[in-house]
Scaffold this motif. Structure first.
Motif, PDB file in Angstrom:
ATOM      1  N   ILE A 185       0.826  -1.209   0.000  1.00 52.18           N
ATOM      2  CA  ILE A 185       0.000   0.000   0.000  1.00 52.18           C
ATOM      3  C   ILE A 185       0.860   1.259   0.000  1.00 52.18           C
ATOM      4  O   ILE A 185       0.734   2.125  -0.881  1.00 52.18           O
ATOM      5  CB  ILE A 185      -0.962  -0.015   1.197  1.00 52.18           C
ATOM      6  CG1 ILE A 185      -1.971  -1.151   1.047  1.00 52.18           C
ATOM      7  CG2 ILE A 185      -1.684   1.322   1.310  1.00 52.18           C
ATOM      8  CD1 ILE A 185      -2.930  -1.274   2.215  1.00 52.18           C
ATOM      9  N   LEU A 186       1.728   1.391   1.003  1.00 49.93           N
ATOM     10  CA  LEU A 186       2.569   2.592   1.074  1.00 49.93           C
ATOM     11  C   LEU A 186       3.496   2.708  -0.132  1.00 49.93           C
ATOM     12  O   LEU A 186       3.591   3.783  -0.742  1.00 49.93           O
ATOM     13  CB  LEU A 186       3.358   2.599   2.382  1.00 49.93           C
ATOM     14  CG  LEU A 186       4.170   3.872   2.658  1.00 49.93           C
ATOM     15  CD1 LEU A 186       3.244   5.078   2.747  1.00 49.93           C
ATOM     16  CD2 LEU A 186       4.967   3.707   3.965  1.00 49.93           C
ATOM     17  N   PRO A 187       4.207   1.632  -0.527  1.00 48.85           N
ATOM     18  CA  PRO A 187       5.029   1.755  -1.738  1.00 48.85           C
ATOM     19  C   PRO A 187       4.222   2.104  -2.980  1.00 48.85           C
ATOM     20  O   PRO A 187       4.706   2.822  -3.855  1.00 48.85           O
ATOM     21  CB  PRO A 187       5.657   0.351  -1.866  1.00 48.85           C
ATOM     22  CG  PRO A 187       5.698  -0.171  -0.478  1.00 48.85           C
ATOM     23  CD  PRO A 187       4.437   0.335   0.161  1.00 48.85           C
ATOM     24  N   SER A 188       2.980   1.607  -3.071  1.00 53.23           N
ATOM     25  CA  SER A 188       2.179   1.917  -4.254  1.00 53.23           C
ATOM     26  C   SER A 188       1.771   3.380  -4.287  1.00 53.23           C
ATOM     27  O   SER A 188       1.558   3.952  -5.360  1.00 53.23           O
ATOM     28  CB  SER A 188       0.936   1.028  -4.294  1.00 53.23           C
ATOM     29  OG  SER A 188       0.040   1.353  -3.243  1.00 53.23           O
ATOM     30  N   MET A 189       1.646   3.987  -3.110  1.00 51.38           N
ATOM     31  CA  MET A 189       1.292   5.406  -3.057  1.00 51.38           C
ATOM     32  C   MET A 189       2.508   6.300  -3.264  1.00 51.38           C
ATOM     33  O   MET A 189       2.389   7.402  -3.825  1.00 51.38           O
ATOM     34  CB  MET A 189       0.639   5.711  -1.707  1.00 51.38           C
ATOM     35  CG  MET A 189      -0.669   4.955  -1.473  1.00 51.38           C
ATOM     36  SD  MET A 189      -1.359   5.216   0.174  1.00 51.38           S
ATOM     37  CE  MET A 189      -1.780   6.966   0.082  1.00 51.38           C
ATOM     38  N   LEU A 190       3.670   5.833  -2.831  1.00 49.73           N
ATOM     39  CA  LEU A 190       4.871   6.660  -2.916  1.00 49.73           C
ATOM     40  C   LEU A 190       5.794   6.263  -4.061  1.00 49.73           C
ATOM     41  O   LEU A 190       6.435   7.132  -4.665  1.00 49.73           O
ATOM     42  CB  LEU A 190       5.652   6.575  -1.597  1.00 49.73           C
ATOM     43  CG  LEU A 190       4.962   7.104  -0.341  1.00 49.73           C
ATOM     44  CD1 LEU A 190       5.871   6.931   0.877  1.00 49.73           C
ATOM     45  CD2 LEU A 190       4.584   8.564  -0.510  1.00 49.73           C
ATOM     46  N   GLY A 191       5.888   4.948  -4.349  1.00 48.33           N
ATOM     47  CA  GLY A 191       6.858   4.481  -5.329  1.00 48.33           C
ATOM     48  C   GLY A 191       6.727   5.113  -6.701  1.00 48.33           C
ATOM     49  O   GLY A 191       7.661   5.776  -7.178  1.00 48.33           O
TER      50      GLY A 191
END
Length: 470
Positions: free
Chosen positions: A144-150
């Motif tokens: 979730i976090l990597p998909s929002m930031l990556g």
């Protein structure tokens, strides 16, 4: 029963989750930077091979890492995999032409395969069966976090600085994860019954060396097929024929008996994992390229389609991990396959200029939801049906099928794209062809999803039957 973050599991759960955060961030960030990288290195015709080489090398890392995890525990395989992944990322990020870039991607794949299978062994060996669905949900939530930031961060860095900075940052993060998070995972040792090929997860009469040689042969064959998809002229057909020959000679050694015949039970689970992943990975690989080259979307905006897919995948995975599911896990897998197929078909419409460019992105997002139901379910069913001393081998078979089928389909679609390619901005037909092939393969996954329930799991010899030769 203790939860995932209770005292007995807290450190291990945090370590597994942290490692998967790195895997997720690396995949999304590098996927966002890849179209710009291959264009700068004048390697658009080798775009599919940049993904295919990674997957082909993952075959070796998966088989060797899985066997080593069964014999010695997952810690050493994880350490070596992270180190190899960091080295490959650094090599690709410093490449001045496509050959060293592709070599770096292959070294990345070698390490990535070992990391993934080692983490699967941790889940199977360190957590009781009731916690495994929740653990797979947590693993997916790590995206979730990597998909929002990556994608947005990688897109911004690529546009304002260089795609090379994305690769360099991933290499540094890999070393940090290796140093900080490895110790809790080293505590997960091998099963008590070790010392024989059977206990090491290797079929009777085979040794780890033989399996490693078979994995190298399969990887070379898959790599030749991937390269054939990018080759021009008369080279393509002989390369593809040689690659298929190498695969035919060795792949059966590495898969459960009956996999290529879609035998009911564990063999169909393994084949389903490969077919579904191949269809999804093909769509995921070509949608950013289509949005950038065909629709003129910026790399940052195109990368957001990966964000949406990762979020929907995480949501579906959380749903399948709930203990109060009203349907069986086998039925959840079937529903996921059907959703995935419908979404893959939607991406074909997304190529049409009469429709918004977001149509293809929506198709990828819905496909992610289907895969969020399907893949965790396949993983849970496989671990439940595997003996402790076979969890590495069976998890390696899942990853092998995933990587190998993806290499074959991405290579075939790369060849189809190159054959239909005209020039950037005028390739709607080429992209439609790629997505149509992926949708057809996703339809095949629906048929396989109906073949995973036949083994009588109440039979104490069910696992033995699933591994017995035909």
């Amino acid at each position: 029963m203790d939860g995932l973050f209770s005292r007995p599991h807290r450190a291990r759960t945090t370590a597994v989750a942290g490692t998967f955060v790195l895997v997720a961030f690396a995949g999304l960030a590098l996927g966002t930077a890849m179209p710009v990288a291959v264009q700068e290195l004048d390697g658009l015709s080798l775009y599919a091979l940049a993904f295919g080489g990674f997957l082909a090398a993952s075959v070796v890392g998966t088989v060797v890492g899985g066997g080593h995890a069964d014999r010695r525990g997952p810690g050493p395989a994880l350490f070596a995999g992270l180190l190899c992944f960091a080295a490959g990322t650094l090599l690709a990020g410093t490449a001045g032409s496509m050959p060293p870039f592709l070599l770096g991607r292959c070294v990345q794949g070698l390490g990535g395969g070992a990391v993934t299978v080692a983490l699967y062994v941790v889940v199977g060996r360190a957590y009781p069966a009731p916690l495994r669905p929740r653990m797979f949900s947590l693993i997916t939530a790590c995206w979730i976090l990597p998909s929002m930031l990556g994608p947005p961060v990688a897109g911004a860095v690529t546009e304002r600085l260089s795609w090379r900075w994305v690769f360099h940052a991933i290499a540094v993060l890999s070393v940090v994860v290796m140093v900080v998070l490895l110790r809790p995972l080293r505590k997960v040792g091998p099963p008590e019954a070790v010392g024989t090929p059977e206990a090491a997860g290797t079929p009777v009469g085979e040794t780890a060396t033989r399996r490693a040689r078979a994995a190298v042969t399969v990887a070379v064959g898959a790599g030749l097929i991937g390269y054939a998809g990018s080759a021009k002229g008369r080279q393509a057909l002989p390369l593809a024929a040689l690659g298929l020959t190498l695969l035919a000679l060795s792949v059966r050694t590495l898969l459960p008996p009956g996999t290529l015949r879609a035998r009911r039970g564990l063999p169909s689970l393994v084949l389903l994992r490969g077919v579904a992943a191949a269809a999804y990975f093909t769509v995921e690989s070509f949608i950013p390229l289509m949005l950038v080259n065909e629709r003129g979307i910026s790399p940052t905006a195109a990368g957001m389609s990966l964000t949406g897919a990762a979020l929907s995948w995480a949501g579906a995975s959380w749903l399948q991990g709930r203990p109060d599911l009203p349907v069986t896990r086998e039925r959840v897998v079937l529903i996921g396959a059907l959703v995935h197929f419908c979404a893959a078909a939607l991406t074909i419409a997304g190529v049409l200029r009469a429709l918004p460019a977001a149509t293809a992105a929506v198709g990828l997002v819905v496909a992610g939801f289907g895969m969020g139901l399907l893949l965790p379910g396949v993983g849970v069913l496989t671990l439940d049906r595997s003996a402790p001393d076979r969890q590495g081998a069976d998890s390696a078979a899942l990853q092998l099928a995933d990587n190998l089928c993806s290499v074959l389909l991405v290579g075939a679609c790369g060849a189809a794209f190159n054959a239909a390619h005209t020039r950037a901005g005028h390739d709607a037909g080429a992209f439609a062809l790629v997505f149509a092939v992926a949708a057809t393969v996703a339809g095949g996954a629906c048929l396989l999803a109906g073949r995973v329930t036949a083994v009588n799991t109440s039979d104490p010899r069910a696992e033995e039957k699933e591994h017995a030769p035909l």
